[in-house]
Design a protein around this motif. Sequence first.
Motif, PDB file in Angstrom:
ATOM      1  N   TYR A 134       0.820  -1.201   0.000  1.00 54.66           N
ATOM      2  CA  TYR A 134       0.000   0.000   0.000  1.00 54.66           C
ATOM      3  C   TYR A 134       0.863   1.263   0.000  1.00 54.66           C
ATOM      4  O   TYR A 134       0.566   2.235  -0.709  1.00 54.66           O
ATOM      5  N   ALA A 135       1.923   1.276   0.794  1.00 58.45           N
ATOM      6  CA  ALA A 135       2.816   2.430   0.816  1.00 58.45           C
ATOM      7  C   ALA A 135       3.517   2.606  -0.523  1.00 58.45           C
ATOM      8  O   ALA A 135       3.663   3.725  -1.026  1.00 58.45           O
ATOM      9  N   ALA A 136       3.937   1.492  -1.126  1.00 57.48           N
ATOM     10  CA  ALA A 136       4.592   1.573  -2.430  1.00 57.48           C
ATOM     11  C   ALA A 136       3.619   2.066  -3.502  1.00 57.48           C
ATOM     12  O   ALA A 136       3.963   2.898  -4.345  1.00 57.48           O
ATOM     13  N   ALA A 137       2.392   1.570  -3.459  1.00 55.76           N
ATOM     14  CA  ALA A 137       1.389   2.002  -4.445  1.00 55.76           C
ATOM     15  C   ALA A 137       1.011   3.470  -4.253  1.00 55.76           C
ATOM     16  O   ALA A 137       0.782   4.196  -5.229  1.00 55.76           O
ATOM     17  N   ALA A 138       0.960   3.917  -2.992  1.00 62.27           N
ATOM     18  CA  ALA A 138       0.633   5.326  -2.741  1.00 62.27           C
ATOM     19  C   ALA A 138       1.714   6.258  -3.286  1.00 62.27           C
ATOM     20  O   ALA A 138       1.416   7.291  -3.888  1.00 62.27           O
ATOM     21  N   GLY A 139       2.978   5.881  -3.075  1.00 62.10           N
ATOM     22  CA  GLY A 139       4.057   6.695  -3.616  1.00 62.10           C
ATOM     23  C   GLY A 139       4.022   6.749  -5.128  1.00 62.10           C
ATOM     24  O   GLY A 139       4.217   7.815  -5.736  1.00 62.10           O
ATOM     25  N   ALA A 140       3.769   5.630  -5.770  1.00 67.34           N
ATOM     26  CA  ALA A 140       3.677   5.609  -7.227  1.00 67.34           C
ATOM     27  C   ALA A 140       2.483   6.428  -7.715  1.00 67.34           C
ATOM     28  O   ALA A 140       2.554   7.105  -8.755  1.00 67.34           O
ATOM     29  N   PHE A 141       1.390   6.369  -6.968  1.00 68.56           N
ATOM     30  CA  PHE A 141       0.204   7.127  -7.368  1.00 68.56           C
ATOM     31  C   PHE A 141       0.458   8.632  -7.333  1.00 68.56           C
ATOM     32  O   PHE A 141       0.091   9.366  -8.257  1.00 68.56           O
ATOM     33  N   VAL A 178       7.511   4.786   3.779  1.00 69.89           N
ATOM     34  CA  VAL A 178       6.864   5.945   4.382  1.00 69.89           C
ATOM     35  C   VAL A 178       7.711   7.214   4.241  1.00 69.89           C
ATOM     36  O   VAL A 178       7.161   8.298   3.985  1.00 69.89           O
ATOM     37  N   PRO A 179       9.049   7.168   4.397  1.00 71.55           N
ATOM     38  CA  PRO A 179       9.826   8.394   4.185  1.00 71.55           C
ATOM     39  C   PRO A 179       9.643   9.000   2.802  1.00 71.55           C
ATOM     40  O   PRO A 179       9.706  10.232   2.644  1.00 71.55           O
TER      41      PRO A 179
END
Length: 306
Positions: free
Chosen positions: A68-75, A203-204
Motif C-alpha cells: 500500500y505504501a509503495a502504491a501510494a508513492g507511485a500514485f 513511508v519516508p
Amino acid sequence: MERKPDAAVVRDALGVGIAVGLSGFAFGVTSAGAGLSIAQTCALSLLVFTGASQFALVGALAGGGGAYAAAAGAFFLGVRNAFYGLRLSQLLQVPRALRPLAAQWVIDETTAVALAQPDRRGARIGFTVTGLCLYVLWNLTTLLGAVGAEAIGDTDAWGLDAAGPAVFLALLAPMVRGTAERAVAALAVLLGLGLLPVLPAGVPVLVSALAAPAVLWAHGRRTARGASGPRRAGAATSRTDAAAPSRISDVAPSDANAPVTPRREADSGPADSDPDAAPVSEAIPGSDASAPDDAARPDAPQEDER
C-alpha cells in the motif's frame, strides 16, 4: 512562429523515444531484483507506463515497504500526468474515440515533445511518434531486463540495484532548474534520509513529498512580503504628502474676518480735493453710500410737495 518540417519533428521524437526507452532495461532488472516476476514486471510497463512511478513502486518494495505504501508513492508521482492531459487535450484535440488510447501515452517525454512544436500538426506528430516509439521500446527492454536479471541471479552482487535510483535521478535532474525546484529537492532529500531510520520502508518517500507544498508556501509568503513593502512605503508617502501644507494659507492663518479697510491710492490726496472723484464708499460693495437714493428709484413713493 515558423512551421517546423515534419521530418524534423519525427527526428526529435525518435531521439527522445530511443534515449528514454532504453532505460526500460534498468527497470526490468530492478523490478526482478525486488522480487517481482517477469509477468508482473511486464504488466507494470504495459499498464502503468510511467517510469518514475514504476521505479518508485519497485524501489519501495525492494526496501521492504508494504504494497500500500509503495502504491501510494507511485500514485502521487503519477498524478502529474493528469495535469499534462488537461494541457494536451486543448493542444492536440484528439477525437473522442481515440482519447483512451492517447491517455496511456501522456507522460513527461510525450508532453515535452508536443509542447515544443509551433503548431497543432507538429504537436500531434511529435506526440504520436514519441509515444509509439517509447511505448514499444520501453516494454521490449523491460522484458529483456527482467529475463536478464533472472539469468544473472543475484542483482545485488552486480550492483544493479543502483540502476533504478540512478535512472530516476537522471529523469528528475533536467526538471530541477530554478531556486524553488532546488529547494524542494534538497528538503525532500533531507526528509527522506532523516526519517529513513525511524519510519517503515516506503513511508519516508511519502513524507518527503511534503517538501513541495512547504517550499511553495514559504515562497508565496516571501513574495507577498516583498510586494507589501512598496505598498506600505507608497502609503506612508501619500500620508506625508496629505499632511504637508499645499497652500500658503495653510502655513499662515488668513484674516478673513478682519474688517475691510478702504484702499486709497498712495499718490492721491484727500477725498474732497478732487471734486470729480467718486466717494470711497462707492468702491465698497454693500455699503449704504453705494445704494441709490429713494427719490432716484422709480418705484419709491414720492412725497407730495406742499
